[in-house]
Design an enzyme around this catalytic site. Structure first.
Site, PDB file in Angstrom:
ATOM      1  N   ASN A   7       0.882  -1.172   0.000  1.00  0.00           N
ATOM      2  CA  ASN A   7       0.000   0.000   0.000  1.00  0.00           C
ATOM      3  C   ASN A   7       0.917   1.219   0.000  1.00  0.00           C
ATOM      4  OD1 ASN A   7      -1.613   2.202   0.603  1.00  0.00           O
ATOM      5  ND2 ASN A   7      -2.688   1.213   2.283  1.00  0.00           N
ATOM      6  N   ARG A   9       0.480   4.244   0.348  1.00  0.00           N
ATOM      7  CA  ARG A   9       0.167   5.300   1.328  1.00  0.00           C
ATOM      8  C   ARG A   9       0.664   4.974   2.735  1.00  0.00           C
ATOM      9  NH1 ARG A   9      -5.963   7.185  -0.189  1.00  0.00           N
ATOM     10  NH2 ARG A   9      -5.423   8.107  -2.199  1.00  0.00           N
ATOM     11  N   CYS A  10       1.111   3.754   2.951  1.00  0.00           N
ATOM     12  CA  CYS A  10       1.535   3.303   4.275  1.00  0.00           C
ATOM     13  C   CYS A  10       3.051   3.439   4.416  1.00  0.00           C
ATOM     14  CB  CYS A  10       1.112   1.844   4.464  1.00  0.00           C
ATOM     15  SG  CYS A  10       1.759   1.076   5.960  1.00  0.00           S
ATOM     16  N   SER A  11       3.492   4.111   5.463  1.00  0.00           N
ATOM     17  CA  SER A  11       4.930   4.328   5.649  1.00  0.00           C
ATOM     18  C   SER A  11       5.679   3.011   5.871  1.00  0.00           C
ATOM     19  CB  SER A  11       5.189   5.289   6.801  1.00  0.00           C
ATOM     20  OG  SER A  11       4.745   4.734   8.030  1.00  0.00           O
ATOM     21  N   ARG A  14       6.061   1.338   2.558  1.00  0.00           N
ATOM     22  CA  ARG A  14       7.121   1.990   1.774  1.00  0.00           C
ATOM     23  C   ARG A  14       8.494   1.594   2.299  1.00  0.00           C
ATOM     24  NH1 ARG A  14       3.578   6.408   2.394  1.00  0.00           N
ATOM     25  NH2 ARG A  14       5.008   7.384   3.845  1.00  0.00           N
TER      26      ARG A  14
END
Length: 113
Positions: A7, A9-11, A14
């Site tokens: 995802n 958007r998820c730190s 990433r």
């Protein structure tokens, strides 16, 4: 081949992607919010992770709290909830020939590279 269920958007997701990039190994990215997993795919992932379905659920998500919190759900019902609301799936999930892990904390990923 290594696969990351990601995802953007998820730190933590990433960070997991960064670990894979730094490893220099080939990997595939599956953006499961854009291309939701089937019930069968989720069941296979849960088996590879060697966890109960509830352990893959982000129970602090608003969707979970609104629709499922406090209810007695079967494993199949939990899988269907994740299938219907992919945002509920814990991330990132990394699968390799050595096994599968949830990349929380991201250092977990090293164990299957």
């Amino acid at each position: 081949m290594i696969t990351i269920y990601h995802n953007p958007r998820c730190s933590k997701s990433r960070q997991g992607l960064g670990i894979l990039e730094e490893s220099g190994k080939d990997f595939e990215i599956i953006k499961y919010l854009d291309d939701p997993l089937s019930e069968k795919d989720l069941a296979i992932l849960i088996k590879k992770l060697e966890i109960a379905p509830i352990d893959l659920v982000r129970t602090n998500e608003a969707i979970w709290k609104e629709k499922y919190k406090g209810k007695q759900l079967t494993d199949d019902e939990i899988i269907k909830a994740m299938m219907n609301y992919p945002k509920l799936i814990e991330r990132p999930i990394i699968v390799s020939e050595k096994g599968a892990v949830i990349g929380r904390p991201p250092e977990n990923i090293q164990s299957i590279l």
